[in-house]
Design an enzyme around this catalytic site. Sequence first.
Site, short mmCIF file in Angstrom:
data_model
loop_
_atom_site.label_atom_id
_atom_site.label_comp_id
_atom_site.label_asym_id
_atom_site.label_seq_id
_atom_site.Cartn_x
_atom_site.Cartn_y
_atom_site.Cartn_z
N HIS A 172 -2.92 11.08 0.77
CA HIS A 172 -2.42 10.64 2.16
C HIS A 172 -1.94 12.00 2.63
O HIS A 172 -0.70 12.27 3.00
CB HIS A 172 -1.51 9.43 2.08
CG HIS A 172 -1.40 8.68 3.47
ND1 HIS A 172 -1.26 7.51 3.77
CD2 HIS A 172 -0.95 9.28 4.78
CE1 HIS A 172 -1.27 7.40 5.05
NE2 HIS A 172 -0.89 8.42 5.66
N ARG A 176 0.91 -1.36 -0.05
CA ARG A 176 -0.05 -0.06 -0.01
C ARG A 176 0.78 1.08 -0.04
O ARG A 176 1.73 1.43 0.87
CB ARG A 176 -0.88 0.04 1.21
CG ARG A 176 -1.80 1.14 1.18
CD ARG A 176 -2.70 0.88 2.64
NE ARG A 176 -3.59 2.56 2.56
CZ ARG A 176 -3.45 3.31 3.54
NH1 ARG A 176 -2.77 2.82 4.71
NH2 ARG A 176 -4.26 4.52 3.41
N GLU A 225 -7.71 8.46 5.80
CA GLU A 225 -8.25 9.12 7.14
C GLU A 225 -8.47 10.66 7.17
O GLU A 225 -8.18 11.48 7.58
CB GLU A 225 -6.96 9.04 8.17
CG GLU A 225 -6.43 7.62 8.35
CD GLU A 225 -5.46 7.54 9.66
OE1 GLU A 225 -4.87 8.59 10.12
OE2 GLU A 225 -5.19 6.48 9.71
N ASN A 245 -8.11 1.61 9.54
CA ASN A 245 -6.87 1.87 10.26
C ASN A 245 -7.08 1.82 11.72
O ASN A 245 -8.06 2.64 12.14
CB ASN A 245 -6.26 3.00 9.88
CG ASN A 245 -5.93 3.36 8.52
OD1 ASN A 245 -5.75 1.99 7.63
ND2 ASN A 245 -5.38 4.14 7.88
N GLU A 293 -4.02 0.09 7.89
CA GLU A 293 -3.09 0.05 8.70
C GLU A 293 -3.18 -0.57 10.01
O GLU A 293 -4.41 -0.57 10.70
CB GLU A 293 -2.87 1.50 9.14
CG GLU A 293 -2.31 2.37 7.89
CD GLU A 293 -2.18 3.96 8.13
OE1 GLU A 293 -2.01 4.28 9.32
OE2 GLU A 293 -2.21 4.62 7.09
N TYR A 331 -5.42 1.88 15.71
CA TYR A 331 -4.22 1.64 16.55
C TYR A 331 -4.57 1.72 18.02
O TYR A 331 -3.92 1.01 18.89
CB TYR A 331 -3.23 3.04 16.38
CG TYR A 331 -2.57 3.04 14.94
CD1 TYR A 331 -1.33 2.57 14.69
CD2 TYR A 331 -3.34 3.75 13.97
CE1 TYR A 331 -0.85 2.67 13.54
CE2 TYR A 331 -2.66 3.72 12.61
CZ TYR A 331 -1.53 3.11 12.50
OH TYR A 331 -0.92 3.06 11.24
C1 FCB Z 1 -2.03 7.02 10.65
C2 FCB Z 1 -1.62 7.53 9.51
C3 FCB Z 1 -0.08 7.05 8.96
C4 FCB Z 1 0.95 6.83 10.29
C5 FCB Z 1 0.07 6.11 11.25
C6 FCB Z 1 0.93 6.09 12.54
O1 FCB Z 1 -2.88 8.00 11.32
O2 FCB Z 1 -2.16 7.13 8.38
O3 FCB Z 1 0.47 7.89 8.15
O4 FCB Z 1 1.26 8.07 10.60
O5 FCB Z 1 -1.02 6.81 11.88
#
Ligand code: FCB
Length: 443
Positions: free
Chosen positions: A126, A83, A171, A297, A353, A299
């Site tokens: 992006h 990607r 995002e 995505n 992600e 985290y």
């Molecule tokens: C996301 C972004 C990516 C990277 C990660 C840690 O929000 O898409 O570019 O910075 O976080």
Amino acid sequence: MTVKLSLPKNSAMLSTDFTYGVATASFQIEGGADNRLPCIWDTFCDTANKVIDGSNGLTACDHFNLWQQDIDLIESLGVDAYRLSISWPRVITKSGKINPDGINFYINILDELKNRNIKAFVTLYHWDLPQHLEDNGGWLNRETAYKFRDYADLISQAFGNRVHSYATLNEPFCSSFLGYEVGVHAPGKVGKEFGRKAAHHLLLAHGLAMKVLSKNSPKSLNGIVLNFTPCYPASNNEADKKASDFADDYFNQWYIKPIYDGEYPSIIDQLPPEHRPDIQDEDMSIISHPTDFLGINFYTRAIYRADEQEQFIQIPAPEPRTDIGWEIYPKAFSELLTSLNDKYTLPPIYITENGAAIADVLVEDKVADLDRIDYYQKHLNAVNDAIEQGVNIQGYFAWSLMDNFEWAEGYLKRFGIVYVDYKTQVRTIKSSGLAYKALISNR
Ligand code: FCB
């Protein structure tokens, strides 16, 4: 010490039909800034006190010059897909024409990926908006949505059949809220009256581009990449639950509901009129153009409590946390996937992600990033749990292929499964990269 990643024996994620990949983004890795127009992140980096280490993207990982060896590296990891994102200011001139040098840079990459049987997942935006468009109002100007459509049109014609999947935006929450409402990302505008307006134009840009992509590239998987930070109440009391639900609508559902339900969350009516976007007649039907996939995505999560003045207050993230301060809470990942699946009628999902910032150290040409392996293990399990509960998830991308420019954190936070020594540009596969490779190749 065994540093392995594993999945339950009958996991759908052990099928070779499940797509594993690594992800990057143009501004974060490319450098090669002399060969493109300036973008909003160049300007932001040049503004005092915006990026923690005062760094910029002029060289980054020098992928602009090292792309061939980087593709060797990607191939050596055994992944099915890569990607990447396209730098709009590299491929389109100020007058809106294709820049042949810029386009050829990506065509060479795409051809090389094809030669090696690696599927290209291309993100068109992006975050590196051409600065000249920002000078004209950027995402606060409706016109930018049409400029994005024209860019998507030119690019998808030029790339022909080289692309397996197009994502319009990465995002939009970050571009609009972080960029135009709280100003911690480029272009650094601050104001509650800006965030929702920018978001609306971004979503409009997405819908307009979807129409163009389905015409020019009907065979690719065309969709969008959204990020989610699931919201949890600080306690079981009703006020905290309400605060957390409001935050969820404001930060998460705001970006997905227009696409799949054709409307904003009902909290729009609670916002002061001057904070609401200007929605024109056809907008919601343009925005809700069908998508072939949804990129997610993930985290971390966030915890909220009620407050008398504000709609919600976020409380500090509990431990355990990664090096960037984000709580490690994989349960939120499976709960997110099942809840989205319950709320919406979704196309197949790709995890576009997921990953962790760890304070890596290179010792004798090795990086023993066991905490990152642990993070991946728990989050792969969370994806597997969601699949077992009936969510249609077709792929998973590690963020990131290699350490890179982490936006407002500069080069201080490392997310790669490959270590980058920024002085020499030498890349070293970390233990997590080796574990990921082994997981993929043992299917
Ligand atoms: C996301 C972004 C990516 C990277 C990660 C840690 O929000 O898409 O570019 O910075 O976080």
